[in-house]
Design an enzyme around this catalytic site. Structure first.
Site, PDB file in Angstrom:
ATOM      1  N   SER A   1       2.397   4.583   2.644  1.00  0.00           N
ATOM      2  CA  SER A   1       1.741   3.281   2.767  1.00  0.00           C
ATOM      3  C   SER A   1       2.496   2.234   1.937  1.00  0.00           C
ATOM      4  O   SER A   1       3.687   2.050   2.164  1.00  0.00           O
ATOM      5  CB  SER A   1       0.272   3.429   2.356  1.00  0.00           C
ATOM      6  OG  SER A   1      -0.485   2.340   2.808  1.00  0.00           O
TER       7      SER A   1
ATOM      8  N   ASP B   1      -1.843   5.369  13.614  1.00  0.00           N
ATOM      9  CA  ASP B   1      -1.968   4.459  12.465  1.00  0.00           C
ATOM     10  C   ASP B   1      -2.276   3.076  13.029  1.00  0.00           C
ATOM     11  O   ASP B   1      -1.545   2.562  13.863  1.00  0.00           O
ATOM     12  CB  ASP B   1      -0.646   4.440  11.688  1.00  0.00           C
ATOM     13  CG  ASP B   1      -0.754   3.734  10.345  1.00  0.00           C
ATOM     14  OD1 ASP B   1      -1.469   2.711  10.240  1.00  0.00           O
ATOM     15  OD2 ASP B   1      -0.115   4.206   9.389  1.00  0.00           O
TER      16      ASP B   1
ATOM     17  N   HIS C   1      -3.589   6.418   9.687  1.00  0.00           N
ATOM     18  CA  HIS C   1      -2.892   6.072   8.452  1.00  0.00           C
ATOM     19  C   HIS C   1      -3.126   7.101   7.346  1.00  0.00           C
ATOM     20  O   HIS C   1      -2.282   7.285   6.470  1.00  0.00           O
ATOM     21  CB  HIS C   1      -3.359   4.692   7.979  1.00  0.00           C
ATOM     22  CG  HIS C   1      -2.559   4.172   6.830  1.00  0.00           C
ATOM     23  ND1 HIS C   1      -1.225   3.854   6.941  1.00  0.00           N
ATOM     24  CD2 HIS C   1      -2.881   3.937   5.530  1.00  0.00           C
ATOM     25  CE1 HIS C   1      -0.770   3.450   5.764  1.00  0.00           C
ATOM     26  NE2 HIS C   1      -1.748   3.493   4.890  1.00  0.00           N
TER      27      HIS C   1
END
Lengths: 333, 333
Positions: free
Chosen positions: A129, A283, A312
């Site tokens: 991330s 995601d 995600h």
């Protein structure tokens, strides 16, 4: 336990400065004599060095192995451990903390890697991330220092779709009258709960809800999933810290540097690292289509999409973590 | 101009009542002598009969043709024209307006169709989004009265993923201190702007942002898209009305009736109408996978997915409107 690199009078990319910038980190394993076994793992949004250790090094035999590697786990500015709105003295405290970029973060980390540890080349940089965003930033900002890179569910430039998500988070949190422009007497809980509900709708995939995969969190409904996981997750965070890191995320762009002046493709082309980009098909804010675009301009870049209803959040799913570890093992050689 | 059906002492499915329920509608065209050319078009979230006319009957030769069909355009309870928080006298005004269901809406519409117009069978029921939800509701609640149905980008039961989106909208809007539990002295503008930003991230697809399709709205950034389209769109709406319709949407479930008692597959199986379900591949909250599930249980149901980066907003894109019209023409025969 975290250690700290302290840098006085740290000038920031977008103006202003921190009288004493503090970069928190922890290390695992031992730097070898050749200083060529270092792996850098920058933290994600809200994440800490301890979280990175748990997710990347926890649970038995993992790719990142303190028995082999010298693992440096850094904390993002604004995460509450490195310099942040919540821990910086006036006049840079709380709502007055200056805006910091990924560039600033990587400049500080570079000082740690080179100055503190005398490392001239990182064996691998990887992160999830915003940790992936820092991974791209490292590989583009210091191309000769990054041997291999594995950005997981992140991007080299924050997409406008991602930004509309971030805009909605900021608007919801700052609406809470308890927020008081960052000078709250107590946490803006209702704002954090709205923040959590928005996040719940983006953090995992539609299929995650449809198949009731939230049962993994003890939840039997969408609302319980928000209550049991997302609300505690964000209620433990300081609101100003959330907004500081959010600004950093929103302005992520490896080409927004003196060297590349906004030429995104040139910033990607400058990356020398052997790179495996690991996006997740479902995601919602870092879609593989952007990763594929990035890979096309990177001389040694490959995009390898993970298929997962965790979206995600894939690294938190053991099956997906195994896929990630396999890619890391390839890069570690 | 809207006309009104008024029903005194209208008892609601989930408790409470409206002393005078008002169903607003407008008609286009002429009911033929056999009374078999009626097309019912229920409105979408925030939509009005005038909006339905513009979207389904505007712009030249369209499938719904007032020259051939008697088109009845109804207004959802809570939309500001039919009975709503904004137009109902005390003690049912504003924050005290009772919860209404799609079942309640369709009971009222049924009184209009049968009582006011003496129609025993609708040639077609179609609608977009919450209009699609009402279309399913009609076909299941009065199976012998619906000859054909075309739900566009909606569902027969609101999915939990959809509900987390709605939860985030409600939390953001009600956070605004100006909202004041529904008894606001002036519109809660900041809350409506947060609501708009959340909507902007769900109303269209990731690809819509990536390809800058928002240029169709004069916007050059994600933030301008929110400012130019979504903010004015929701700022014209009364906040209590938004929350009333949101509750209705959240509780959509054709099987939540005395007849089906929560047996969703049985409620779908009861639908006799020849039905073409028209989901959109990139619709973020009404995904085609749910439509396909529904079609499997409907004796005369077919799922025909539209591919469009406009996502949920596809009917506003002329190319997608043409695909919808083609399906409606098939059903109109």
């Amino acid at each position: 336990m975290s250690e700290f690199l302290e840098v006085p009078n740290f000038a920031l990319q977008k103006g202003g400065m921190l009288p004493l910038a503090r970069l928190a980190y922890r290390t695992l394993g031992t730097l070898n004599a050749a200083r060529d076994n270092a792996v850098l793992v920058p933290s994600w949004y809200t994440g800490t060095d301890a979280d990175s250790e748990f997710v990347f090094c926890g649970g038995g035999k993992r790719a990142l192995d303190p028995g082999k590697h010298f693992i440096i786990l850094t904390n993002l500015l604004g995460n509450g451990i490195s310099s942040s709105p919540s821990n910086t003295p006036a006049p840079y405290d709380r709502g007055m903390f200056p805006n910091v970029t990924l560039y600033d973060n990587v400049v500080l980390q570079h000082k740690l890697v080179t100055g503190t540890f005398g490392i001239t080349r990182l064996h691998l940089v990887t992160g999830w991330s915003m940790g992936a965003c820092q991974t791209y930033q490292w590989a583009s900002q210091y191309p000769d220092m990054v041997r291999a890179a594995a950005p997981i569910a992140g991007s080299a430039r924050t997409a406008s779709f991602n930004k509309i998500f971030l805009l909605s988070l900021r608007r919801a949190l700052t609406l809470d009258p308890a927020f008081d422009e960052g000078f709250y007497a107590r946490p803006p809980l209702a704002g954090l709960r709205a923040f959590a509900a928005i996040y719940a709708g983006w953090g995992v995939s539609e299929a995650f809800f449809r198949t009731k995969a939230y049962a993994a969190f003890g939840a039997s409904t969408h609302e319980e999933f928000s209550q049991y996981f997302w609300e505690p997750f964000f209620q433990k965070c300081d609101a100003n810290n959330l907004l500081s890191q959010l600004w950093t995320w929103e302005h992520g762009d490896i080409s927004d540097t003196p060297a590349f002046k906004g030429d995104f493709e040139a910033a990607l082309a400058a990356i020398k690292a052997k790179t495996i980009i690991l996006p997740v098909d479902l995601d919602r804010y870092f879609p593989p289509v952007d990763s594929e675009y990035e890979a096309r301009f990177m001389p040694n870049g490959e995009c390898r999409t993970i298929n997962s209803i965790w979206g995600h959040m894939a690294p938190f799913n053991p099956a997906d973590a195994a896929i990630i570890d396999a890619a890391l093992n390839e890069l570690l050689g």
